[in-house]
Scaffold this motif. Structure first.
Motif, PDB file in Angstrom:
ATOM      1  N   ASP A  57       0.833  -1.213   0.000  1.00  0.00           N
ATOM      2  CA  ASP A  57       0.000   0.000   0.000  1.00  0.00           C
ATOM      3  C   ASP A  57       0.865   1.261   0.000  1.00  0.00           C
ATOM      4  N   GLY A  58       2.001   1.192  -0.711  1.00  0.00           N
ATOM      5  CA  GLY A  58       2.866   2.351  -0.833  1.00  0.00           C
ATOM      6  C   GLY A  58       3.795   2.591   0.332  1.00  0.00           C
ATOM      7  N   VAL A  59       3.757   1.716   1.339  1.00  0.00           N
ATOM      8  CA  VAL A  59       4.585   1.881   2.545  1.00  0.00           C
ATOM      9  C   VAL A  59       5.735   0.871   2.504  1.00  0.00           C
ATOM     10  N   ASP A  60       6.953   1.357   2.693  1.00  0.00           N
ATOM     11  CA  ASP A  60       8.121   0.485   2.738  1.00  0.00           C
ATOM     12  C   ASP A  60       7.999  -0.437   3.950  1.00  0.00           C
ATOM     13  N   VAL A  61       8.160  -1.742   3.734  1.00  0.00           N
ATOM     14  CA  VAL A  61       8.005  -2.689   4.835  1.00  0.00           C
ATOM     15  C   VAL A  61       9.037  -2.462   5.942  1.00  0.00           C
ATOM     16  N   ARG A  62      10.117  -1.751   5.631  1.00  0.00           N
ATOM     17  CA  ARG A  62      11.128  -1.471   6.652  1.00  0.00           C
ATOM     18  C   ARG A  62      10.711  -0.340   7.579  1.00  0.00           C
ATOM     19  N   ASP A  63       9.615   0.345   7.236  1.00  0.00           N
ATOM     20  CA  ASP A  63       9.162   1.481   8.038  1.00  0.00           C
ATOM     21  C   ASP A  63       8.083   1.105   9.046  1.00  0.00           C
ATOM     22  N   VAL A  64       7.755  -0.170   9.136  1.00  0.00           N
ATOM     23  CA  VAL A  64       6.752  -0.621  10.113  1.00  0.00           C
ATOM     24  C   VAL A  64       7.376  -1.695  10.990  1.00  0.00           C
ATOM     25  N   THR A  65       6.733  -2.016  12.108  1.00  0.00           N
ATOM     26  CA  THR A  65       7.271  -3.039  12.990  1.00  0.00           C
ATOM     27  C   THR A  65       7.075  -4.416  12.371  1.00  0.00           C
ATOM     28  N   LEU A  66       7.949  -5.339  12.730  1.00  0.00           N
ATOM     29  CA  LEU A  66       7.812  -6.706  12.236  1.00  0.00           C
ATOM     30  C   LEU A  66       6.488  -7.319  12.678  1.00  0.00           C
ATOM     31  N   ALA A  67       6.081  -7.002  13.910  1.00  0.00           N
ATOM     32  CA  ALA A  67       4.836  -7.576  14.424  1.00  0.00           C
ATOM     33  C   ALA A  67       3.642  -7.122  13.593  1.00  0.00           C
ATOM     34  N   SER A  68       3.586  -5.839  13.242  1.00  0.00           N
ATOM     35  CA  SER A  68       2.448  -5.349  12.462  1.00  0.00           C
ATOM     36  C   SER A  68       2.500  -5.871  11.031  1.00  0.00           C
ATOM     37  N   LEU A  69       3.715  -6.013  10.489  1.00  0.00           N
ATOM     38  CA  LEU A  69       3.864  -6.521   9.127  1.00  0.00           C
ATOM     39  C   LEU A  69       3.453  -7.984   9.051  1.00  0.00           C
ATOM     40  N   ARG A  70       4.048  -8.801   9.884  1.00  0.00           N
ATOM     41  CA  ARG A  70       3.795 -10.235   9.816  1.00  0.00           C
ATOM     42  C   ARG A  70       2.413 -10.594  10.339  1.00  0.00           C
ATOM     43  N   GLY A  71       1.839  -9.705  11.145  1.00  0.00           N
ATOM     44  CA  GLY A  71       0.481  -9.936  11.628  1.00  0.00           C
ATOM     45  C   GLY A  71      -0.557  -9.866  10.529  1.00  0.00           C
ATOM     46  N   ARG A  72      -0.192  -9.289   9.380  1.00  0.00           N
ATOM     47  CA  ARG A  72      -1.107  -9.196   8.253  1.00  0.00           C
ATOM     48  C   ARG A  72      -0.961 -10.377   7.305  1.00  0.00           C
ATOM     49  N   MET A  73      -0.028 -11.288   7.618  1.00  0.00           N
ATOM     50  CA  MET A  73       0.304 -12.348   6.681  1.00  0.00           C
ATOM     51  C   MET A  73       0.065 -13.734   7.246  1.00  0.00           C
ATOM     52  N   GLY A  74      -0.253 -14.644   6.353  1.00  0.00           N
ATOM     53  CA  GLY A  74      -0.300 -16.057   6.688  1.00  0.00           C
ATOM     54  C   GLY A  74       0.679 -16.783   5.790  1.00  0.00           C
ATOM     55  N   LEU A  75       1.519 -17.620   6.375  1.00  0.00           N
ATOM     56  CA  LEU A  75       2.537 -18.330   5.603  1.00  0.00           C
ATOM     57  C   LEU A  75       2.351 -19.831   5.734  1.00  0.00           C
ATOM     58  N   VAL A  76       2.300 -20.504   4.614  1.00  0.00           N
ATOM     59  CA  VAL A  76       2.306 -21.959   4.569  1.00  0.00           C
ATOM     60  C   VAL A  76       3.466 -22.320   3.659  1.00  0.00           C
ATOM     61  N   THR A  77       4.560 -22.767   4.249  1.00  0.00           N
ATOM     62  CA  THR A  77       5.787 -22.964   3.483  1.00  0.00           C
ATOM     63  C   THR A  77       6.257 -24.413   3.557  1.00  0.00           C
ATOM     64  N   GLN A  78       7.356 -24.689   2.853  1.00  0.00           N
ATOM     65  CA  GLN A  78       7.903 -26.037   2.859  1.00  0.00           C
ATOM     66  C   GLN A  78       8.470 -26.398   4.228  1.00  0.00           C
ATOM     67  N   THR A  79       8.822 -25.384   5.030  1.00  0.00           N
ATOM     68  CA  THR A  79       9.275 -25.628   6.393  1.00  0.00           C
ATOM     69  C   THR A  79       8.058 -25.591   7.305  1.00  0.00           C
TER      70      THR A  79
END
Length: 236
Positions: A57-79
Motif C-alpha cells: 500500500d505504498g509503505v516500505d516494509v522497513r518502516d513498520v514493525t515486524l509484528a504489524s507486518l507479519r500480523g497481516r500475513m499467513g505463511l504456509v511454506t515447505q518448512t
C-alpha cells in the motif's frame, strides 16, 4: 529489488520489478534455484534487499514493525513449523486468545478436524516440534488451519505436496482455494492445476522476471514457461 545472500557474491535476485494488486492471486513459477522462495521471503522481511524497496500500500516494509507486518500475513511454506504443545495451541498460535469454537472452525475449513477428532485426546493431543506423530499431509493442514484462524490479508503459500498422499493433497488444495478468496495470495507453484487458478503467473529465471501474464498468454508467448508447462508443471 536486488538481493545477494550474506557471505556470497552471486546475486539471487537481479532487478525484480513486480506489482501485485490487492486481492490478486499470483503464481510464481521457475526452475529450482531461480529465486522464487527468496522473492517471497522479502515480503515478511525474512531478508531485506540490498537495493530497491518492498512496498505494501505504498509503505516500505522497513518502516513498520515486524509484528504489524507479519500480523497481516499467513505463511504456509515447505518448512512446516509446529511446537511441542497441544494441537489446539499450535493452531491458535496465529491468534492468541482464540476460543475453542474458533480453533475448531479453522480446523474444519482446513480439513484437519476429521483427523484431529480421531486422536485419543483430540485437540489436547500434544505434538512435538516438526509435528512428531503426524503425517506430512496432516501437519500441512494444521498449518493451513493456523493461517485461516489468523485471517491474514496476505497469504504466502509455497506449494510443497510432494511428500503428501493423494487424499491429503486434494484436501489441501480445497482448503487453499477457499482461503484465497478476497485475499492477496502469492503461490510458489509446482503444479499445473494451481497455476491455472491464478490471476497472474510470474516466470522467474536466474533471479529475473522473464515474463508475466495469464497461463494462456504465457503458453503462447513465453518459451521458458511453455517448457516448464510441458515438463514439471503438467505433472499432477
Amino acid at each position: 529489488v536486488h538481493f545477494t545472500y550474506p557471505g556470497t557474491r552471486r546475486p539471487v535476485l537481479c532487478g525484480i520489478n513486480l506489482t501485485i494488486e490487492a486481492g490478486q492471486t499470483v503464481a510464481i513459477v521457475g526452475s529450482n534455484g531461480s529465486g522464487k522462495t527468496t522473492l517471497v521471503n522479502l515480503i515478511p522481511r525474512f531478508y531485506d534487499p540490498q537495493d530497491g524497496q518492498v512496498l505494501i500500500d505504498g509503505v516500505d516494509v522497513r518502516d513498520v514493525t515486524l509484528a504489524s507486518l507479519r500480523g497481516r500475513m499467513g505463511l504456509v511454506t515447505q518448512t512446516l513449523v509446529t511446537f511441542n504443545d497441544t494441537i489446539a495451541r499450535n493452531i491458535a498460535y496465529s491468534k492468541p486468545g482464540a476460543t475453542e469454537a474458533e480453533v475448531i472452525g479453522a480446523a474444519r475449513q482446513a480439513f484437519a478436524h476429521e483427523f484431529i477428532e480421531q486422536l485419543p485426546q483430540g485437540y489436547q493431543t500434544v505434538i512435538g516440534e516438526h509435528g512428531a506423530g503426524l503425517s506430512g499431509g496432516q501437519i500441512q493442514r494444521l498449518i493451513i488451519a493456523r493461517a485461516i484462524l489468523g485471517n491474514p490479508e496476505i497469504l504466502i503459500f509455497d506449494e510443497a505436496t510432494s511428500q503428501v498422499d493423494t487424499d491429503s493433497e486434494a484436501k489441501i488444495h480445497r482448503a487453499l482455494e477457499a482461503m484465497m478468496a478476497n485475499r492477496t495470495t502469492l503461490l510458489i507453484a509446482h503444479r499445473f492445476s494451481t497455476v491455472m487458478s491464478a490471476d497472474k503467473v510470474v516466470v522467474v529465471h536466474e533471479g529475473r522476471i522473464m515474463d508475466e501474464g495469464s497461463h494462456g498468454q504465457l503458453v503462447d508467448t513465453c518459451p521458458l514457461y511453455r517448457a516448464l508447462y510441458e515438463t514439471q508443471l503438467v505433472r499432477t
